[in-house]
Design a protein around this motif. Structure first.
Motif, mmCIF file in Angstrom:
data_model
loop_
_atom_site.group_PDB
_atom_site.id
_atom_site.type_symbol
_atom_site.label_atom_id
_atom_site.label_comp_id
_atom_site.label_asym_id
_atom_site.label_seq_id
_atom_site.Cartn_x
_atom_site.Cartn_y
_atom_site.Cartn_z
ATOM 1 N N ASN A 1 1.701 11.000 33.974
ATOM 2 C CA ASN A 1 0.604 11.221 33.046
ATOM 3 C C ASN A 1 -0.652 11.727 33.756
ATOM 4 O O ASN A 1 -1.745 11.605 33.230
ATOM 5 C CB ASN A 1 0.287 9.919 32.286
ATOM 6 N N PHE B 1 -0.829 12.934 28.373
ATOM 7 C CA PHE B 1 -1.258 12.474 27.060
ATOM 8 C C PHE B 1 -2.783 12.430 27.008
ATOM 9 O O PHE B 1 -3.464 12.445 28.028
ATOM 10 C CB PHE B 1 -0.715 11.070 26.786
ATOM 11 N N VAL C 1 -4.152 7.760 22.600
ATOM 12 C CA VAL C 1 -2.830 8.376 22.499
ATOM 13 C C VAL C 1 -2.307 8.375 21.065
ATOM 14 O O VAL C 1 -1.652 9.320 20.627
ATOM 15 C CB VAL C 1 -1.839 7.656 23.442
ATOM 16 N N LEU D 1 -0.026 17.053 23.622
ATOM 17 C CA LEU D 1 0.648 16.598 24.837
ATOM 18 C C LEU D 1 0.836 17.813 25.739
ATOM 19 O O LEU D 1 1.488 18.793 25.357
ATOM 20 C CB LEU D 1 1.997 15.953 24.529
ATOM 21 N N ALA E 1 8.226 15.194 23.147
ATOM 22 C CA ALA E 1 6.871 15.246 22.598
ATOM 23 C C ALA E 1 6.907 15.261 21.077
ATOM 24 O O ALA E 1 6.156 14.524 20.413
ATOM 25 C CB ALA E 1 6.146 16.482 23.121
ATOM 26 N N LYS F 1 3.883 14.392 18.760
ATOM 27 C CA LYS F 1 2.902 15.189 19.482
ATOM 28 C C LYS F 1 3.182 16.683 19.317
ATOM 29 O O LYS F 1 4.298 17.094 19.026
ATOM 30 C CB LYS F 1 2.912 14.828 20.974
ATOM 31 N N PRO G 1 3.164 19.821 21.608
ATOM 32 C CA PRO G 1 3.088 20.128 23.033
ATOM 33 C C PRO G 1 2.591 21.526 23.345
ATOM 34 O O PRO G 1 2.790 22.467 22.575
ATOM 35 C CB PRO G 1 4.539 19.960 23.493
#
Length: 285
Positions: free
Chosen positions: A115, A139, A143, A149, A169, A174, A176
């Protein structure tokens, strides 16, 4: 890839990643070696689920199911081998991350991610037994609310690994973006540039933090101003990133003395209760 999802580090980001992964149906193992932080983690996670229920984002059954899918571990040695995903979310220190990643790689995960928000994925991959299965999974805080992401492709990362990370993701809810492994990637270079300049403006007496933030929110339609965002991210985290970028790109990323002083004083933002704003119970005052 199986549904076992290991998160290493129960700081702000690690807690958020674990919460989102459990909510997406993964069996989550949250690893935290610091006893104090580990002791605080259950209450912090419970507060996230309780708030989601109060705000109507989850029903009580879904929140209970998420809780049941999460297990705390005192070390990676307690984690059975063969997880689907391991995400390292420890502080932005190269050698610390390398040690954690080496231990995580020994579990033979299908996908290993860091991360990190600024450290080179290639540098982090040095010595890993399967660097082709390693990449950055950056992230954003908080979050559970931020949909972005950043998937960072390292020099050895294969197309198959990148494809798996993008699919992960999306399962996590998320959106991405895939970027190359250059210091600061895309978001940190841009975000830190704005944050550091805002801090210099405070030091120069240009305006109060709230007015600098308001100018960016109203004038440029940013959802939150750069100084409030610095408080949310953590001033210590911003300082670490600035120093990493300074080493890579020179003094245009040199941290302002005000930032250095505030971190030395323990004024780290929301997590310490005081940064550019005062925070009480996690709420900006």
């Amino acid at each position: 890839m199986n549904d076992r999802f290991v998160v290493v580090g129960a700081g702000t980001m690690g807690l958020g990643i674990a919460y989102v992964a459990a909510g997406a149906g993964h069996a989550v193992e949250l690893v935290e070696v610091d006893r104090g932080r580990a002791a605080e983690a259950p209450a912090a996670l419970a507060a996230l689920w309780d708030r989601a229920v109060r705000r109507g984002r989850l029903d009580a059954d879904a929140a209970a199911a998420g809780r049941d899918r999460l297990t705390l571990r005192a070390s990676l040695a307690e984690v059975p081998a063969g997880p689907g995903v391991v995400v390292e979310a420890v502080p932005e220190r190269l050698e610390l991350k390398r040690r954690v990643l080496a231990e995580a790689a020994a579990l033979r995960p299908a996908l290993l991610g860091s991360n990190t928000s600024s450290i080179s994925i290639g540098e982090l991959a040095v010595g890993l037994p399967s660097p082709e299965r390693f990449l950055g999974l950056h992230f954003f805080n908080p979050v559970w609310a931020m949909t972005l992401l950043e998937v960072v492709v390292g020099p050895a990362t294969t197309t198959e690994t990148t494809t798996a990370a993008v699919a992960l993701a999306r399962r996590l809810g998320k959106d991405p973006v895939v970027v190359r492994d250059l210091p600061g990637f895309a978001t940190s270079r841009l975000g830190v540039t704005l944050g550091l300049e805002a801090i210099r403006m405070v030091a120069d007496g240009v305006a109060a933090p709230a007015d600098i933030d308001k100018a960016m929110v109203l004038g440029y339609r940013h959802p939150v101003g750069p100084l409030e965002l610095t408080d949310l991210v953590g001033l210590d985290v911003r300082l670490d990133i600035a120093r990493t970028l300074q080493a890579a790109y020179g003094d245009r990323f040199a941290p302002p003395e005000l930032l250095v002083e505030m971190v030395a004083q323990g004024r780290l933002g929301k997590k310490s209760g005081q940064g550019f704003y005062h925070w009480e119970g996690g709420v900006k005052q």
